[in-house]
Write an enzyme that holds these catalytic residues in place. Structure first.
Site, short mmCIF file in Angstrom:
data_model
loop_
_atom_site.label_atom_id
_atom_site.label_comp_id
_atom_site.label_asym_id
_atom_site.label_seq_id
_atom_site.Cartn_x
_atom_site.Cartn_y
_atom_site.Cartn_z
N ASN A 151 -0.43 10.31 5.66
CA ASN A 151 -1.17 10.30 5.90
C ASN A 151 -2.38 11.39 6.74
OD1 ASN A 151 -1.25 7.29 7.00
ND2 ASN A 151 1.08 8.28 8.00
N THR A 174 -7.19 10.43 0.04
CA THR A 174 -7.44 10.73 -1.67
C THR A 174 -5.72 11.36 -2.40
OG1 THR A 174 -6.65 12.72 -0.08
CG2 THR A 174 -8.66 12.75 -0.38
N THR A 204 1.72 -8.63 12.70
CA THR A 204 1.91 -7.54 11.42
C THR A 204 1.30 -7.27 10.80
OG1 THR A 204 3.89 -6.50 10.17
CG2 THR A 204 2.81 -8.84 9.67
N LYS A 226 4.11 -7.16 4.15
CA LYS A 226 4.08 -5.82 3.55
C LYS A 226 3.95 -4.63 5.01
CE LYS A 226 0.51 -3.91 3.01
NZ LYS A 226 -0.36 -2.76 4.11
N GLU A 238 6.48 4.40 7.51
CA GLU A 238 5.82 5.84 6.52
C GLU A 238 6.44 7.34 6.28
OE1 GLU A 238 0.94 4.72 5.55
OE2 GLU A 238 1.49 5.49 7.66
N THR A 246 0.93 -0.83 -0.08
CA THR A 246 0.38 -0.12 0.05
C THR A 246 1.06 1.13 0.17
OG1 THR A 246 -0.04 -0.57 2.43
CG2 THR A 246 -2.42 -0.79 1.18
#
Length: 410
Positions: free
Chosen positions: A405, A410, A197, A186, A283, A160
């Site tokens: 985030n 969007t 996880t 992932k 991230e 993702t």
């Protein structure tokens, strides 16, 4: 090509570009079915024969529909032959329609393969609260050819917000037979696992007893995937599955087997490496942080304190800013909820001792800043009270984490 690796006195061979399909009898691949704009979004794993399977799952009360379906499949015979994974849509908080779609996802894949429905596991990852476009999944299933592996496609299809694929494989010898363990995972955000996880998959051609496999996975998960954190959030879709198809033809592994500990050590190494890859790919992250707590009276104390430190937003931002602010580390130890003697605590940032026996030490800020510019940061805390220890992994907290985030949907 294989390279010899010594891991905690265990001689293993890492397989170059090793993956989930490296063990004998496994194939894997991925394709684009339209859930995401352009990226691969439907992945699959297939075993030539039904494989003994174990799983661990999120403890989040809002569990996604695919987890329920997969649990039901495994419960029938403790065997799975195929796994179907979609990204782009979590199929979580989707009610009866979501459960129906998860069942359809399983049943259509089993029908296309000509195997019983309970031999198929399904899982999803992506945005929560949107219904799965099941027609796109159906069309994607029609394109799957399980007779051929597409190297790297499965690992790409399950991503993702990840920036990189996460996979490896190792080989070892059991009963004179070559045994291979492969893994893929992932995870980048919403990572604070408890029993799993984000998504982790392990395959092996070893023969192993079902109960032994479940116990091993649970214990190893607690020492690997459950010891990472990116942002303190536990996902609705967390899952780790391990499939063992027995094609290596070793004698069935169980705690009574003379090489049981060898297999367990290899499996733990694979899970630890996957866990660290997830932590490093948090991230927006730029650094992997490894926190080792030693000298605890109880292992749980070391586990909780190490994970509290690596999960501290203030520690994470200090690491990002290359600031050797040891006060944030001490603070995290203190609010961990574990009773320790503050006057015994010693803290090191890399090779630099910043606190000894609870008191600050003179150190070179310049050298500390230079060390914190590395991509792999070690923090060591010695409680000096016992012999137990634990290691947790995480990442720094950067401006990009907020950016990613803030616009996830969007």
């Amino acid at each position: 090509m294989e390279q010899t690796l010594i891991h905690k006195n265990l001689k293993l061979k890492t397989i170059e570009e090793g993956s989930i399909s490296s063990p004998m009898g496994f194939k894997a691949g991925g394709l684009h079915c339209g859930l995401r704009r352009k990226a691969l979004d439907l992945g699959w794993i297939y075993s030539e024969v039904p494989a003994i399977t174990a799983g661990v799952y999120t403890t989040n009360l809002f569990q996604a529909a695919p987890l329920t379906v997969t649990k039901e499949s495994i419960a029938v015979e403790h065997k799975i032959q195929a796994i179907l994974v979609n990204s782009g849509n979590a199929n979580a908080c989707t009610g009866e329609e979501g459960m129906k779609n998860a069942l359809e996802m399983r049943d259509h894949f089993s029908l296309s393969l000509g195997i019983p429905q309970h031999y198929v596991a399904v899982t999803s990852t992506g945005v929560i609260g949107q219904q799965l476009p099941i027609d796109k999944i159906h069309n994607g299933i029609k394109e799957i050819d399980v007779t051929n592996s597409q190297e790297g496609h499965f690992e790409q299809a399950i991503l993702t917000t990840d920036t990189t694929v996460k996979h490896l494989a190792v080989s070892l010898e059991i009963d004179g037979k070559k045994v291979v363990i492969g893994g893929a995972a992932k995870g980048s955000g919403m990572i604070h696992p408890n029993m799993a996880t984000m998504l982790g998959f392990v395959t092996t051609d070893a023969a192993i007893a079902p109960d032994a496999l479940q116990t091993a996975l649970k214990e190893i998960t607690n020492q690997s995937f459950n010891m990472i954190t990116v942002d303190g959030d536990t996902s609705t879709n967390d899952m780790v599955l391990i499939l063992a198809n027995g094609l290596a033809e070793n004698y069935e592994l169980s705690p009574a087997h003379p090489q049981w500990n060898v297999f367990i050590s290899a499996l733990k190494m694979v899970c630890e490496e996957l866990a660290k890859k997830i932590a490093r790919d948090g991230e927006g992250a730029t650094k992997l942080i490894e926190v080792e707590v030693t000298g605890a009276l109880e292992k749980e104390t070391a586990e909780v304190i190490s994970k509290t430190i690596v999960g501290s937003s203030l520690v994470k931002t200090a690491i990002f800013g290359t600031d050797a602010n040891w006060g944030r580390i001490i603070c995290a130890v203190g609010y961990s909820g574990k009773m320790i003697d503050p006057l015994k605590v010693t803290v090191k940032i890399g090779p630099i001792t910043v606190v000894e026996n609870g008191l600050p030490q003179d150190f070179s800020e310049e050298l500390a800043k230079q060390y914190l510019q590395n991509e792999h940061i070690n923090i060591m805390v010695d409680l000096q009270e016992g012999d137990e220890s634990a290691i947790a992994w995480g990442c720094d907290l950067t401006y990009d984490y907020v950016r990613i985030n803030a616009s996830y949907r969007t």
